[in-house]
Design an enzyme around this catalytic site. Structure first.
Site, PDB file in Angstrom:
ATOM      1  N   GLU A 149       0.820  -1.025   0.071  1.00  0.00           N
ATOM      2  CA  GLU A 149       0.090  -0.185  -0.313  1.00  0.00           C
ATOM      3  C   GLU A 149       0.800   1.440  -0.180  1.00  0.00           C
ATOM      4  O   GLU A 149       1.317   1.623   0.810  1.00  0.00           O
ATOM      5  CB  GLU A 149      -0.946   0.012   1.185  1.00  0.00           C
ATOM      6  CG  GLU A 149      -2.093   1.708   1.502  1.00  0.00           C
ATOM      7  CD  GLU A 149      -3.168   0.798   2.937  1.00  0.00           C
ATOM      8  OE1 GLU A 149      -2.998   2.279   2.360  1.00  0.00           O
ATOM      9  OE2 GLU A 149      -2.287   0.427   3.511  1.00  0.00           O
ATOM     10  N   GLU A 247     -12.104   2.427   6.186  1.00  0.00           N
ATOM     11  CA  GLU A 247     -10.550   3.085   7.195  1.00  0.00           C
ATOM     12  C   GLU A 247     -10.629   4.210   7.502  1.00  0.00           C
ATOM     13  O   GLU A 247      -9.391   4.987   6.955  1.00  0.00           O
ATOM     14  CB  GLU A 247      -9.326   2.449   6.328  1.00  0.00           C
ATOM     15  CG  GLU A 247      -8.747   2.050   7.729  1.00  0.00           C
ATOM     16  CD  GLU A 247      -7.349   1.708   6.735  1.00  0.00           C
ATOM     17  OE1 GLU A 247      -5.895   1.779   7.520  1.00  0.00           O
ATOM     18  OE2 GLU A 247      -6.510   2.252   5.390  1.00  0.00           O
TER      19      GLU A 247
END
Length: 274
Positions: A149, A247
Site C-alpha cells: 500500500e 478505514e
C-alpha cells in the site's frame, strides 16, 4: 450525478470504526449495521481462536489485516524494507500467516517501513524486494496475497513506498503473482489525485481497496472533497468487484455517521449485504 455502485462490498475496518466499544465487541457492532466482512490493522494482541469465534458468531468474513509492523507505538511502520531486520521480518510473516490460516484471511498487508533521513532509499528498496520475494513463497503455500500500500508523505513522511508507480515497480521486480497493490483512495488523493485514472492504470495489480474522506480521514461523505458516488460508479464501470475497506475515523459516534453508507445497506437499520 454519477450513479451509485449498486452493491459495493463494504468491509468494516475495526481498528478505526466503532471505537466506542472494545475491539472484540466490534465484530458484533459491524454485523448489527449490515457489514458482512471486516478488516483491521493488527490481530496479535488477541488469540487467533478468539477472533475466529467472533467471526463465526456473527457470520463475518475476514478480508485483510497487517503483518506485524515493528515497534508501532514508537513510530515504526513496517520492517520489510529495513536493512538488518531480516530475521525479524521473517518471523513476522510466519506469525501473520499462522493467523491468516486460522482466520481464513486471503490478504496480508506488508508495511515497507520508513527510510531514515540518513538512509539510502535504494538499499531499503533492495531489502524490501528481497524480503517480499521470500515472503511471497511462504504465502503462496497458504494461498495468501501480500499487499503493498502506497502511503502519503504528509501523514507518513519517509515511507518507502509513496505512489502506485513505486509499488508497481516493486511488484514487477519481485515477479510473484501473489504480490498485489492495495489502493487506498485517501492516500491517493493526498498524494496525486486523478483517482479513477490512476486506479485504471494500476487495476491489473489491485487486490484490495480502502476509502476515507479527505482531508480529515473521516466519513467518506459529501462534506469531503472525494465524490465517492462517482468513485463507486467508476469502479463498477471498470469491473472492480472486490472488497472496499472503510478505514476512516468517525467524527463522533460511529453509527450516527453512516448516512453516507445508507444507500448501500449499512446503518442502524442495515440489512446484511449479500
Amino acid at each position: 450525478m454519477a450513479t451509485p455502485l449498486s452493491k459495493p462490498k463494504l468491509a468494516a475496518n475495526l481498528s478505526m470504526i466503532f471505537p466506542e466499544v472494545e475491539f472484540l465487541d466490534r465484530f458484533a457492532a459491524a454485523a448489527a449495521v449490515g457489514f458482512r466482512a471486516v478488516e483491521y490493522l493488527f490481530p496479535y494482541a488477541y488469540a487467533k481462536t478468539e477472533i475466529r469465534a467472533r467471526l463465526d458468531s456473527w457470520g463475518l468474513e475476514q478480508v485483510l489485516f497487517n503483518a506485524p509492523p515493528g515497534d508501532f507505538e514508537n513510530g515504526e511502520r513496517g520492517v520489510a524494507g529495513l536493512p538488518g531486520r531480516e530475521d525479524e521480518f521473517r518471523k513476522s510473516i510466519e506469525l501473520a500467516l499462522d493467523y491468516a490460516a486460522t482466520l481464513r484471511c486471503p490478504r496480508i498487508h506488508v508495511m515497507a517501513g520508513l527510510v531514515p533521513l540518513a538512509g539510502d532509499p535504494r538499499r531499503h528498496r533492495e531489502v524490501y524486494v528481497e524480503n517480499l520475494s521470500w515472503a511471497a513463497g511462504q504465502a503462496r503455500n497458504g494461498s495468501v496475497d501480500l499487499m503493498i500500500e502506497p502511503l502519503n508523505a504528509k501523514d507518513f513522511p519517509g515511507y518507502l513506498i509513496g505512489t502506485p508507480q513505486a509499488a508497481r515497480s516493486v511488484i514487477e521486480e519481485v515477479g510473484a503473482r501473489n504480490i498485489k497493490l492495495q489502493y487506498d483512495f485517501y492516500h491517493a488523493q493526498m498524494t496525486h489525485g486523478r483517482l479513477l485514472d490512476t486506479f485504471a492504470a494500476e487495476q491489473d495489480l489491485i487486490g484490495h481497496v480502502q476509502i476515507a474522506g479527505v482531508p480529515g480521514r473521516n466519513e467518506p461523505d459529501d462534506s469531503q472533497e472525494i465524490n465517492y458516488r462517482a468513485v463507486f460508479a467508476g469502479l463498477e464501470t471498470m469491473g472492480y468487484g472486490g472488497w472496499i475497506g472503510c478505514e476512516y475515523r468517525p467524527r463522533g459516534e460511529t453509527v450516527a455517521g453512516f448516512a453516507w453508507a445508507a444507500p448501500y445497506g449499512i446503518g442502524p437499520k442495515g440489512k446484511r449485504q449479500g
